[in-house]
Write an enzyme that holds these catalytic residues in place. Structure first.
Site, PDB file in Angstrom:
ATOM      1  N   ASN A 505       0.827  -1.213   0.000  1.00 16.94           N
ATOM      2  CA  ASN A 505       0.000   0.000   0.000  1.00 16.94           C
ATOM      3  C   ASN A 505       0.856   1.255   0.000  1.00 16.94           C
ATOM      4  O   ASN A 505       0.554   2.237  -0.703  1.00 16.94           O
ATOM      5  CB  ASN A 505      -0.932   0.009   1.216  1.00 16.94           C
ATOM      6  N   HIS A 510      -3.033   1.826  -2.603  1.00 16.73           N
ATOM      7  CA  HIS A 510      -4.058   0.887  -2.127  1.00 16.73           C
ATOM      8  C   HIS A 510      -4.629   0.041  -3.252  1.00 16.73           C
ATOM      9  O   HIS A 510      -5.067  -1.089  -3.014  1.00 16.73           O
ATOM     10  CB  HIS A 510      -5.176   1.650  -1.424  1.00 16.73           C
ATOM     11  N   ASP A 514      -5.249  -3.953  -3.064  1.00 23.11           N
ATOM     12  CA  ASP A 514      -6.493  -4.661  -3.394  1.00 23.11           C
ATOM     13  C   ASP A 514      -6.228  -5.735  -4.443  1.00 23.11           C
ATOM     14  O   ASP A 514      -6.798  -6.836  -4.386  1.00 23.11           O
ATOM     15  CB  ASP A 514      -7.545  -3.667  -3.910  1.00 23.11           C
ATOM     16  N   ARG A 529     -10.403 -27.767  -1.148  1.00 22.60           N
ATOM     17  CA  ARG A 529     -11.417 -28.789  -1.429  1.00 22.60           C
ATOM     18  C   ARG A 529     -12.824 -28.168  -1.360  1.00 22.60           C
ATOM     19  O   ARG A 529     -13.023 -27.101  -0.772  1.00 22.60           O
ATOM     20  CB  ARG A 529     -11.322 -29.924  -0.413  1.00 22.60           C
ATOM     21  N   ASP A 530     -13.788 -28.892  -1.943  1.00 23.91           N
ATOM     22  CA  ASP A 530     -15.170 -28.386  -1.929  1.00 23.91           C
ATOM     23  C   ASP A 530     -15.730 -28.315  -0.515  1.00 23.91           C
ATOM     24  O   ASP A 530     -16.575 -27.466  -0.214  1.00 23.91           O
ATOM     25  CB  ASP A 530     -16.061 -29.277  -2.792  1.00 23.91           C
ATOM     26  N   GLU A 540      -5.716  -8.167   5.753  1.00 27.65           N
ATOM     27  CA  GLU A 540      -4.946  -9.011   4.847  1.00 27.65           C
ATOM     28  C   GLU A 540      -4.841 -10.430   5.382  1.00 27.65           C
ATOM     29  O   GLU A 540      -3.908 -11.170   5.038  1.00 27.65           O
ATOM     30  CB  GLU A 540      -3.533  -8.427   4.650  1.00 27.65           C
TER      31      GLU A 540
END
Length: 628
Positions: A505, A510, A514, A529-530, A540
């Site tokens: 940043n 910034h 992002d 994994r699902d 962060e």
């Protein structure tokens, strides 16, 4: 006395009998002459007995309780002579007139519209003593134009209206009169005499005179009173129903001003209800003058086309042209004239003109409704039936007034028909509007539910990275923790933090920060994994819940994630930057809360930061990173 009058020739009928006697005397001898005179005298005695005609109705006493109709041919004589009320008066030379029935033409202006009706009845008495045990007799009179007095056995029973010189018109009231026992002769003969004033010449010319409507009934007085009350109840209930129905629709219009058809339907219903009340005998309980009743009735009739145009055009969704507005104003002016001008003459003078004035509407309204019905207007199809019936009743009543056709007035039924058809049309429209509204509500509800789902989803997800935010992660993690707890298997919690994130940043802005957050989150999601749950825990910082995963398995996964991020070059505005993450791993212990497991993972992450970053710490003491 009759015999003396006959022999002396004073009796008119005797003169007609003695003339042929003189002729016979010329051709017959003296002996035969005496026999012929005797035969003629016997015939005179037979035919000169007053009111002993062979056509005198015989009334059985058994039929009186059920009521006996006296409608039919009555003796009738124009003029006014109080001697005609006497039971002994001989009315055999009078003409006959049907009751009920109107006087033909212009009535009897030569007698100042006075006339008498007489009817002789013979009660079936077994002996004279039975006369004292007769039931309380009564007679129900129909409607008589324009005032009358009723006599029985020479006794005045009463009347309706007032005859000249008082001259008070009332041609709409039906009454029941009680017949005193003394009105019946000892031989059971009952003579009824009806003295009628037809009204002024203008009224008789327009509407006729005499007993024009309603059945004349002889019966028990109490029964006639009761049956009269009962027969008028349906009409009274209909009038009250229409007025109440109209007030209800006016209330609906007041609640929603967009329902214009409800306004006009309410006014039409009240108008028809008032008209129906004016046709009912219960109105006389108000004790108003007959002129007042008639002005209210005529005002309701004259206003009906104006209100009907508003209702029909509004229901069909048709605009009212300027010419139609002018046409409507004619009905309004006629109604105002009826109320403003005193007396009944204004009624007689305007009725036929008003009937002619309505003819364009009688023709145009059905054409408009049929045109709209063919165009597929659902309200027009429903209204068409009522309009046709109403027009038919109008034609019937116009033919009765203008052409003298003998028929019953059907306009009240026309009012009912058009009201019912318009009520059905409004109900259909209301149902269609309600169905449309329900469909729109369902659509909007579905849209709202989808929007709520989107809002709920947005409230549970981070807008930058697309992963769960802290709230969403906790909800998903608690559900998963409960499931795992039921199965008895363990799960792990992993916290990850981008090392030296503030430098991105500070050095690149910034926007660069992002971009790094978005790319890191995307890379982490691709390697999960699902069944795993991932969220953005802080600025962060990311968090993971790994179901059915022990400390070793969680550490291995965290190490793979760390290595993938560390060995990837992130590009931003032509610059290449290296990003590293530090991971803290904690295994959920049995009976432990989720917050406690997260706190231990956070502690492990803190240890990793202290030891140089870019590494995986399990439980705060075991470093699984390949790079220290």
């Amino acid at each position: 006395m009759l015999l003396f009058d006959t022999l002396s020739g004073k009796n008119p009928l005797a003169s007609s009998i003695l003339k042929p006697m003189k002729t016979v005397r010329t051709y017959v001898g003296a002996v035969g002459q005496h026999w012929i005179i005797a035969l003629y005298l016997l015939a005179a005695l037979v035919f000169m007995v007053p009111n002993s005609r062979a056509d005198v109705p015989l009334i059985s006493l058994d039929s009186i309780p059920r009521g006996v109709s006296l409608s039919g041919e009555w003796q009738f004589q124009p003029g006014d002579d109080m001697a005609w009320l006497s039971p002994q008066y001989d009315d055999s030379r009078w003409g006959t007139l049907s009751v009920p029935g109107r006087w033909p033409g212009e009535g009897h202006p030569e007698t100042k519209q006075f006339a008498w009706y007489r009817l002789t009845l013979q009660l079936d008495l077994i002996d004279p003593q039975q006369r004292t045990h007769l039931p309380s007799l009564g007679i129900r009179m129909g409607k008589v134009m324009s005032a009358y007095e009723l006599y029985a056995g020479g006794m005045l029973l009463g009347g309706v209206g007032k005859l000249p010189p008082l001259s008070e018109v009332n041609y709409d009231r039906t009454r029941v009169f009680q017949i005193p026992p003394g009105a019946v002769a000892e031989n059971g003969q009952l003579v009824l005499a009806l003295r009628v004033w037809g009204g002024d010449d203008l009224g008789v010319k327009n509407f006729g005179g005499g007993a024009y409507a309603g059945d004349v009934v002889l019966g028990e007085y109490a029964y006639l009173l009761k049956s009269g009350v009962v027969s008028q109840m349906p009409g009274l209930l209909m009038a009250v129903l229409f007025v109440g129905f109209g007030i209800y629709h006016l209330y609906l219009n007041r609640r929603n001003r967009q329902l214009q058809s409800y306004l006009w339907f309410g006014l039409v219903a009240i108008n028809v209800g008032i008209y129906a009340l004016m046709l009912n005998q219960w109105k006389y309980l108000l004790d108003w003058s007959f002129v007042t009743y008639e002005k209210i009735e005529y005002c309701a009739i004259y206003l009906f086309p104006l209100l009907a145009i508003q209702l029909l055009w509004t229901t069909l969704g048709q605009p009212i042209s300027r010419l139609m507005r002018v046409y409507q104003s004619g009905f309004a002016l006629s109604a105002v004239g009826i109320v403003a001008v005193s007396g009944m003459e204004i009624h007689y003078a305007t009725l036929h003109y008003w009937q002619f004035y309505t003819l364009p509407l009688v023709v145009y309204a059905p054409w408009l409704v049929m045109r709209e019905a063919r165009a597929g207007n659902p309200e027009a199809r429903t209204a068409l039936v009522g309009v046709i019936i109403f027009i038919a009743t109008c034609i019937n009543d116009l033919s009765l007034d203008l052409a003298g056709v003998e028929t019953s007035r059907l306009l009240p039924y026309g009012f009912v028909a058009i009201m019912l058809s318009m009520a059905v049309s409004l109900a259909n429209r209301f149902t269609a509007v309600l169905n449309t509204l329900e469909h729109e509500v369902a659509e909007r509800t579905a849209d709202l539910q989808a929007a709520n789902v989107q809002l709920a989803d947005a409230a549970r997800h981070d807008p930058l990275t697309g992963v769960f935010n802290r709230r969403g992660f906790i909800e998903a993690a608690e559900v998963e923790a409960k499931r795992v707890a039921r199965s008895g298997k363990e799960f792990s919690v992993v916290l990850a933090d981008i090392d030296n994130f503030k430098l991105f940043n500070d050095r690149y802005g910034h926007a660069c920060g992002d971009h790094v957050l978005y790319r890191v989150a995307d890379m982490l999601k691709m390697r999960m994994r699902d069944v795993d749950r991932m969220g953005r825990w802080g600025g962060e910082e990311f968090i993971f819940l790994l179901p059915e995963t022990d400390a070793e398995g969680a550490g291995v996964l965290a190490e793979k994630l760390r290595d993938a991020i560390a060995n990837n070059l992130f590009e931003y505005s032509g610059e290449r930057v290296t990003v590293t993450l530090t991971f803290g791993v904690a295994v959920h212990r049995k009976g432990e809360s989720l917050d406690s497991a997260i706190a231990r993972a956070d502690n492990a992450l803190y240890r990793g930061k202290e030891r140089g970053r870019n590494q995986v710490m399990v439980g705060g003491y075991k470093n699984l990173s390949l790079v220290n």
